[in-house]
Design a protein around this motif. Sequence first.
Motif, short mmCIF file in Angstrom:
data_model
loop_
_atom_site.label_atom_id
_atom_site.label_comp_id
_atom_site.label_asym_id
_atom_site.label_seq_id
_atom_site.Cartn_x
_atom_site.Cartn_y
_atom_site.Cartn_z
N MET A 191 0.85 -1.19 0.00
CA MET A 191 0.00 0.00 0.00
C MET A 191 0.89 1.24 0.00
N ALA A 192 0.37 2.30 -0.59
CA ALA A 192 1.14 3.55 -0.66
C ALA A 192 1.20 4.18 0.72
N ASN A 193 2.31 4.91 0.96
CA ASN A 193 2.38 5.61 2.24
C ASN A 193 1.48 6.84 2.18
N GLU A 194 1.34 7.54 3.29
CA GLU A 194 0.39 8.65 3.35
C GLU A 194 0.73 9.78 2.39
N GLU A 195 2.02 10.02 2.14
CA GLU A 195 2.40 11.10 1.24
C GLU A 195 2.18 10.74 -0.23
N GLU A 196 2.18 9.45 -0.53
CA GLU A 196 2.06 9.00 -1.90
C GLU A 196 0.66 8.46 -2.15
N SER A 197 -0.10 9.16 -2.98
CA SER A 197 -1.45 8.70 -3.27
C SER A 197 -1.38 7.56 -4.29
N ILE A 198 -2.40 6.74 -4.28
CA ILE A 198 -2.45 5.63 -5.22
C ILE A 198 -2.96 6.16 -6.55
N THR A 199 -2.10 6.09 -7.54
CA THR A 199 -2.44 6.48 -8.91
C THR A 199 -2.20 5.28 -9.80
N PHE A 200 -2.67 5.37 -11.03
CA PHE A 200 -2.41 4.29 -11.97
C PHE A 200 -0.91 4.14 -12.19
N ALA A 201 -0.20 5.25 -12.30
CA ALA A 201 1.25 5.20 -12.48
C ALA A 201 1.91 4.50 -11.30
N TYR A 202 1.45 4.80 -10.09
CA TYR A 202 2.00 4.15 -8.90
C TYR A 202 1.79 2.64 -8.97
N LEU A 203 0.56 2.21 -9.31
CA LEU A 203 0.26 0.79 -9.39
C LEU A 203 1.11 0.11 -10.47
N ARG A 204 1.27 0.78 -11.60
CA ARG A 204 2.06 0.23 -12.71
C ARG A 204 3.52 0.05 -12.28
N LYS A 205 4.07 1.10 -11.69
CA LYS A 205 5.48 1.04 -11.27
C LYS A 205 5.67 0.02 -10.15
N ARG A 206 4.73 -0.05 -9.23
CA ARG A 206 4.82 -1.02 -8.14
C ARG A 206 4.84 -2.45 -8.69
N ALA A 207 4.11 -2.67 -9.79
CA ALA A 207 4.07 -3.98 -10.42
C ALA A 207 5.30 -4.23 -11.29
N GLY A 208 6.14 -3.20 -11.46
CA GLY A 208 7.35 -3.34 -12.25
C GLY A 208 7.09 -3.42 -13.74
N LEU A 209 6.04 -2.74 -14.19
CA LEU A 209 5.64 -2.81 -15.60
C LEU A 209 5.81 -1.47 -16.30
N THR A 210 6.05 -1.54 -17.59
CA THR A 210 6.07 -0.35 -18.43
C THR A 210 4.68 -0.15 -19.02
N GLN A 211 4.45 1.05 -19.54
CA GLN A 211 3.19 1.29 -20.23
C GLN A 211 3.05 0.33 -21.41
N ARG A 212 4.15 0.09 -22.10
CA ARG A 212 4.13 -0.81 -23.25
C ARG A 212 3.74 -2.22 -22.83
N LYS A 213 4.29 -2.73 -21.73
CA LYS A 213 3.97 -4.07 -21.28
C LYS A 213 2.49 -4.18 -20.91
N ILE A 214 1.96 -3.17 -20.24
CA ILE A 214 0.53 -3.19 -19.90
C ILE A 214 -0.31 -3.16 -21.17
N SER A 215 0.11 -2.36 -22.14
CA SER A 215 -0.65 -2.28 -23.39
C SER A 215 -0.70 -3.64 -24.09
#
Length: 75
Positions: A1-25
Amino acid sequence: MANEEESITFAYLRKRAGLTQRKISILMDVTVGTVSLWETGGQRPRLYPEQTQKLLQVLNCTLEELVEAFSQNEP
């Protein structure tokens, strides 16, 4: 889970999963441009339930996290 300063965004979820935009696409069978729009808030995903389930698996996140990620861009 994100810490209090870091809101959960799609970019956060993508990076946390270790994925690029291309890989998700590739995994979601959409264009990189579509993933970019999801990330910047230019467009919200319009997915069938099966596609939503797949996105949850791809991002390794909960439905609540995904909802929060896309709620960040609401006016």
